[in-house]
Design an enzyme around this catalytic site. Structure first.
Site, mmCIF file in Angstrom:
data_model
loop_
_atom_site.group_PDB
_atom_site.id
_atom_site.type_symbol
_atom_site.label_atom_id
_atom_site.label_comp_id
_atom_site.label_asym_id
_atom_site.label_seq_id
_atom_site.Cartn_x
_atom_site.Cartn_y
_atom_site.Cartn_z
ATOM 1 C CB THR A 1 15.495 1.876 2.022
ATOM 2 O OG1 THR A 1 14.737 3.175 1.750
ATOM 3 C CG2 THR A 1 14.939 0.783 2.039
ATOM 4 C CG ASP A 2 13.659 6.885 3.828
ATOM 5 O OD1 ASP A 2 13.793 6.257 2.766
ATOM 6 O OD2 ASP A 2 13.519 8.130 4.015
ATOM 7 C CD GLU A 3 13.250 4.568 -1.396
ATOM 8 O OE1 GLU A 3 12.417 3.821 -2.328
ATOM 9 O OE2 GLU A 3 14.182 5.127 -1.596
ATOM 10 C CE1 TYR B 1 16.186 -0.907 -2.567
ATOM 11 C CE2 TYR B 1 14.882 0.921 -2.296
ATOM 12 C CZ TYR B 1 15.964 0.321 -1.880
ATOM 13 O OH TYR B 1 17.100 0.769 -1.296
ATOM 14 C CE LYS C 1 17.328 -2.654 1.642
ATOM 15 N NZ LYS C 1 18.681 -3.182 1.609
HETATM 16 P P1 NAD Z 1 24.596 0.133 -4.902
HETATM 17 O O1 NAD Z 1 23.521 -0.422 -5.918
HETATM 18 O O2 NAD Z 1 25.685 1.204 -5.045
HETATM 19 O O3 NAD Z 1 25.422 -1.285 -4.376
HETATM 20 C C1 NAD Z 1 24.811 -2.492 -4.167
HETATM 21 C C2 NAD Z 1 26.279 -3.634 -3.966
HETATM 22 O O4 NAD Z 1 25.881 -4.739 -3.764
HETATM 23 C C3 NAD Z 1 27.158 -3.535 -5.173
HETATM 24 O O5 NAD Z 1 28.464 -3.365 -5.080
HETATM 25 C C4 NAD Z 1 26.810 -5.047 -6.011
HETATM 26 O O6 NAD Z 1 27.648 -5.486 -6.634
HETATM 27 C C5 NAD Z 1 26.362 -5.738 -4.704
HETATM 28 N N1 NAD Z 1 25.379 -6.649 -4.853
HETATM 29 C C6 NAD Z 1 24.335 -6.748 -5.500
HETATM 30 N N2 NAD Z 1 23.619 -7.963 -5.448
HETATM 31 C C7 NAD Z 1 24.610 -8.862 -4.645
HETATM 32 C C8 NAD Z 1 24.406 -10.327 -4.861
HETATM 33 N N3 NAD Z 1 23.681 -11.011 -5.227
HETATM 34 N N4 NAD Z 1 25.335 -10.898 -4.097
HETATM 35 C C9 NAD Z 1 26.703 -9.956 -3.439
HETATM 36 N N5 NAD Z 1 26.797 -8.517 -3.658
HETATM 37 C C10 NAD Z 1 25.789 -8.166 -4.452
HETATM 38 O O7 NAD Z 1 23.553 0.216 -3.367
HETATM 39 P P2 NAD Z 1 24.080 1.519 -2.298
HETATM 40 O O8 NAD Z 1 22.962 2.648 -2.910
HETATM 41 O O9 NAD Z 1 25.364 1.516 -1.826
HETATM 42 O O10 NAD Z 1 22.963 0.575 -0.916
HETATM 43 C C11 NAD Z 1 23.327 -0.190 -0.234
HETATM 44 C C12 NAD Z 1 22.509 -0.588 0.686
HETATM 45 O O11 NAD Z 1 21.776 0.474 1.440
HETATM 46 C C13 NAD Z 1 21.285 -1.363 -0.159
HETATM 47 O O12 NAD Z 1 20.887 -2.595 0.753
HETATM 48 C C14 NAD Z 1 20.247 -0.311 0.025
HETATM 49 O O13 NAD Z 1 18.982 -0.865 0.090
HETATM 50 C C15 NAD Z 1 20.662 0.736 1.289
HETATM 51 N N6 NAD Z 1 20.092 1.900 1.150
HETATM 52 C C16 NAD Z 1 20.705 2.837 0.277
HETATM 53 C C17 NAD Z 1 20.351 4.133 0.210
HETATM 54 C C18 NAD Z 1 20.971 5.091 -0.991
HETATM 55 O O14 NAD Z 1 20.445 6.362 -0.942
HETATM 56 N N7 NAD Z 1 21.494 4.763 -1.796
HETATM 57 C C19 NAD Z 1 19.262 4.563 1.242
HETATM 58 C C20 NAD Z 1 19.074 3.904 2.274
HETATM 59 C C21 NAD Z 1 19.472 2.568 2.315
HETATM 60 P P1 TYD Z 2 16.490 8.172 -6.910
HETATM 61 O O1 TYD Z 2 17.869 8.791 -7.061
HETATM 62 O O2 TYD Z 2 16.088 7.273 -7.747
HETATM 63 O O3 TYD Z 2 15.889 7.965 -5.583
HETATM 64 P P2 TYD Z 2 14.725 7.219 -4.979
HETATM 65 O O4 TYD Z 2 13.813 6.880 -6.076
HETATM 66 O O5 TYD Z 2 15.151 5.892 -4.143
HETATM 67 O O6 TYD Z 2 14.313 8.075 -3.798
HETATM 68 O O7 TYD Z 2 15.255 9.268 -7.049
HETATM 69 C C1 TYD Z 2 15.152 10.318 -6.258
HETATM 70 C C2 TYD Z 2 14.113 11.371 -6.697
HETATM 71 O O8 TYD Z 2 14.536 12.005 -8.123
HETATM 72 C C3 TYD Z 2 12.947 10.692 -7.002
HETATM 73 O O9 TYD Z 2 11.780 11.488 -6.390
HETATM 74 C C4 TYD Z 2 12.738 10.458 -8.682
HETATM 75 C C5 TYD Z 2 13.409 11.583 -9.087
HETATM 76 N N1 TYD Z 2 14.054 11.180 -10.222
HETATM 77 C C6 TYD Z 2 14.187 12.095 -11.253
HETATM 78 O O10 TYD Z 2 13.263 13.036 -11.320
HETATM 79 N N2 TYD Z 2 14.612 12.213 -12.384
HETATM 80 C C7 TYD Z 2 15.480 11.086 -12.648
HETATM 81 O O11 TYD Z 2 16.205 10.827 -13.663
HETATM 82 C C8 TYD Z 2 16.045 10.179 -11.607
HETATM 83 C C9 TYD Z 2 16.776 8.738 -11.549
HETATM 84 C C10 TYD Z 2 15.198 10.357 -10.331
#
Ligand code: NAD
Ligand code: TYD
Length: 351
Positions: free
Chosen positions: A132-134, A157, A161
């Protein structure tokens, strides 16, 4: 594609399910094992359309179970791992940090160790770590994260990461494991668990429930369509350089409050409500602890070296996303029917 047998961790989650669907479509010769523990965020419903595909196998398992990971890598002759499994929601990491450290740090270490045990010094293999960019911390009003930006994670989080990214690089430098890493901005699209901003707001507008906006709603996120993220992962997996990091972003910054107004308009329109009907649901709530102000990605490296750019506009992608959630109301209701309560509800109770 030079890899024949892929193991995708976290394939039942939001991004993982899109990655599996994309790779099966784009590469007819590839076989895929989806390795997932099916936590609250994982749902095999997300992959109904591919479960009959003979090239696809599901293995239920925890990435920290090294013996099972090693056995699966051997049994399926895996030559590339795409590692997405993680705990992914910042609010949960604030409430329950240890789970994040265990899954994201020790889980990644377990995957790396297993890959090395099974692959030894092979160079025709690849370990792809999705991050993630975070990890770069929080931006002020201007500037963009590049691959050279120093790590400065600020939530449990993002710190977990960042740690996992460091482990992946350590395995590359120490043992010569062929790795690539990508750091991506906020994704949106279908099948995202409705605790994240966009699906949560769509669901709450649909149900006419309060729309919790943290702080003043001025925080900025750079939104990327998940299908474009899956295409970028494909490019990096097949053409990325070993040991290299690629940033992926949408060049699409939105203040949270502006995005909430837009979502209200899109959902109200589709439900045949009067313009502005759901504006009254906006509820400013206590800010997230340590809330990062702004994330934004410079994806020049990915564009110039690997020729990737986003394929659709935010208006198109968000419209399609709203359509999907409204057409799949049952999915929204079923994934939230168990013990799920949004962070907002946990903090303030359901209203
Ligand atoms: P998600 O929470 O939707 O899915 C996570 C998946 O991992 C689930 O299917 C869960 O069952 C599985 N999982 C969790 N713990 C596990 C374990 N111990 N063993 C096996 N499986 C396990 O997450 P996502 O949003 O699809 O994100 C996927 C990846 O991308 C993550 O690594 C996250 O850090 C990264 N990422 C997400 C975003 C975003 O915007 N969602 C952005 C940048 C990077
Ligand atoms: P989120 O989807 O949790 O992603 P991330 O925190 O990883 O960027 O949140 C996106 C933005 O929205 C973040 O600035 C927090 C804000 N947010 C709210 O204002 N209300 C909400 O209920 C949630 C879940 C997020």
């Amino acid at each position: 594609m030079q890899y024949h047998s892929l193991l995708i961790t976290g394939g039942a989650g939001f991004i993982g399910s899109h990655v599996i669907r994309h790779l099966l479509q784009a590469h007819p010769e590839v076989r895929i094992v989806n390795f997932d523990a099916l936590t609250y965020a994982g749902n095999l419903e997300n992959l109904r359309d591919v479960e009959g595909d003979a090239r696809y196998t599901f293995v239920k398992g925890d990435i920290r179970d090294r013996a099972l990971v090693e056995r699966t890598l051997r049994e399926h002759g895996v030559d590339a791992v795409v590692h997405l499994a993680a705990e992914s929601h910042v609010d949960r990491s604030i409430a329950n940090p240890m789970e994040f450290l265990e899954t994201n740090i020790m889980g990644t270490a377990s995957m790396l160790h297993a890959a090395r045990e099974v692959w030894g010094d092979r160079k025709d293999v690849r370990f792809y770590h999705v991050s993630t960019d975070e990890v770069y911390g929080s931006l002020g009003e201007d500037g963009l994260f590049t691959e050279e930006t120093a790590y400065d994670p600020r939530s449990p989080y993002s710190a977990s990461k960042a740690s996992s990214d460091h482990l992946v690089r350590a395995w590359h430098h120490t043992y010569g494991l062929p790795v690539v890493i990508s750091n991506c901005s906020n994704n949106y699209g279908s099948h995202q668990f409705p605790e994240k901003l966009i699906p949560l707001m769509i669901r709450n507008v649909r149900d006419e429930r309060p729309l919790p906006v943290y702080g003043e709603g001025l925080n900025v996120r750079d939104w990327l369509w998940v299908v474009d993220h899956a295409a970028a992962i494909d490019r990096i997996l097949t053409a990325g350089e070993n040991g290299r990091t690629y940033n992926i972003g949408g060049l699409n910054e939105w203040r949270n409050i502006d995005l909430v107004h837009l979502l209200i308009r899109l959902v109200d329109e589709r439900l045949g409500r009067l313009a502005g009907h759901s504006e009254r649901l906006i509820t400013y709530v206590k800010d997230r602890a340590g809330h990062d102000l702004r994330y934004a990605i410079d994806a020049t490296r990915l564009a110039t070296e690997l020729g990737w750019t986003p394929s659709i506009t935010f208006e198109e992608g968000l419209g399609a996303t709203v359509d999907w959630y409204l057409a799949n109301s049952e999915w929204l209701d079923s994934v939230t029917s168990g013990s799920y309560r949004s962070y907002y509800e946990q903090q303030y109770g359901a209203r």
